[in-house]
Write an enzyme that holds these catalytic residues in place. Sequence first.
Site, PDB file in Angstrom:
ATOM      1  N   ASN A   8      32.570  59.502  31.738  1.00 56.71           N
ATOM      2  CA  ASN A   8      33.270  60.721  32.152  1.00 56.71           C
ATOM      3  C   ASN A   8      34.153  61.260  31.044  1.00 56.71           C
ATOM      4  OD1 ASN A   8      32.371  60.466  34.837  1.00 56.71           O
ATOM      5  ND2 ASN A   8      34.132  59.214  35.408  1.00 56.71           N
ATOM      6  N   GLY A 195      45.574  43.259  39.797  1.00 54.17           N
ATOM      7  CA  GLY A 195      46.512  44.048  38.999  1.00 54.17           C
ATOM      8  C   GLY A 195      47.361  43.134  38.124  1.00 54.17           C
ATOM      9  N   ASP A 220      50.105  52.903  31.328  1.00 53.25           N
ATOM     10  CA  ASP A 220      49.056  53.518  32.148  1.00 53.25           C
ATOM     11  C   ASP A 220      48.064  52.430  32.552  1.00 53.25           C
ATOM     12  OD1 ASP A 220      47.086  55.086  33.279  1.00 53.25           O
ATOM     13  OD2 ASP A 220      46.553  56.147  31.431  1.00 53.25           O
ATOM     14  N   ASP A 226      38.441  48.049  34.071  1.00 51.03           N
ATOM     15  CA  ASP A 226      37.258  48.188  33.200  1.00 51.03           C
ATOM     16  C   ASP A 226      37.389  47.283  31.979  1.00 51.03           C
ATOM     17  OD1 ASP A 226      36.561  50.152  35.009  1.00 51.03           O
ATOM     18  OD2 ASP A 226      37.397  51.757  33.788  1.00 51.03           O
TER      19      ASP A 226
END
Length: 278
Positions: A8, A195, A220, A226
């Site tokens: 993307n 996380g 961020d 990923d």
Amino acid sequence: VVVVGSANVDLVWHGPRLPDRGETVTDGTFAQVLGGKGANQAASASALGAAVVFVGCVGDDEHGALVRADLSARGIDCSSLTTTTDAATGVALIAVDEHGDNTIAVAPGANRHVSFDAQISADDVLLCSCEVNLDAVEAAVGVALACGATVVVNPAPARAVFAGTILTPNERECMQLGGVDALTAIAPAVVVTEGPRGATLHRAGRPPHRRPGYDVETVDTTGAGDAFNGALAWALVNGEPLERAVQLACAAGALATRALGARASLPKADEIYALVID
Ligand code: RIB
């Protein structure tokens, strides 16, 4: 490492807090960067030194050219990255707050036109995610399992699971897909990413194996999962046991949160080994 997944262009807004439904929050900044779960995973494995083939699809447009040029510049084999005239290159609208948390809305476009056409052999690791048409993932998984390759499926978003593969959902995806017990009934291993807390490896009939997260200055969190998956594939293709691969992947996920943008702080192998000292 053969990666099947999305590519993307990410349109990133960075502001003080995420807007509520129907609310406008100003005082943000904007950046256009490259993303997509599959392309991020490919970039992560490649940054760590793996030889990577990327299987995906872009539109016949400016964004598609940017995606291809970036992946090629990283040394990733793009011979199985096709171009379609039927849809535009995928775009993700991403909002990031001052704590590094995000929301993401994706228009997949060309990512739903992927056709699997690549060689896989027993020594390879296949890494798939679910932002693409699932028939391409199914075809890749079938070929890889038949030849004895290790297969990792990151069920993100939580659209499907594939029996016989190592599954890597986050906690929300794990719940959406039926929970740990349902997943370990069909998968040899389920690695639930948690996380900043790290990840837990679950296997049927064995106690859970927990790997803690690593402390970094987070800017961020986009693409941390990923980076984790790309690093997991890199470690596995290098012959690391799954427990160690999960540990190395936890470090990669943490290090990938240090800058704005999904791929802005992907670690090199020496950065991971500097963090993982045991
Ligand atoms: O996982 C992060 C990625 O999800 C972003 O790069 C965005 O493109 C979406 O695919």
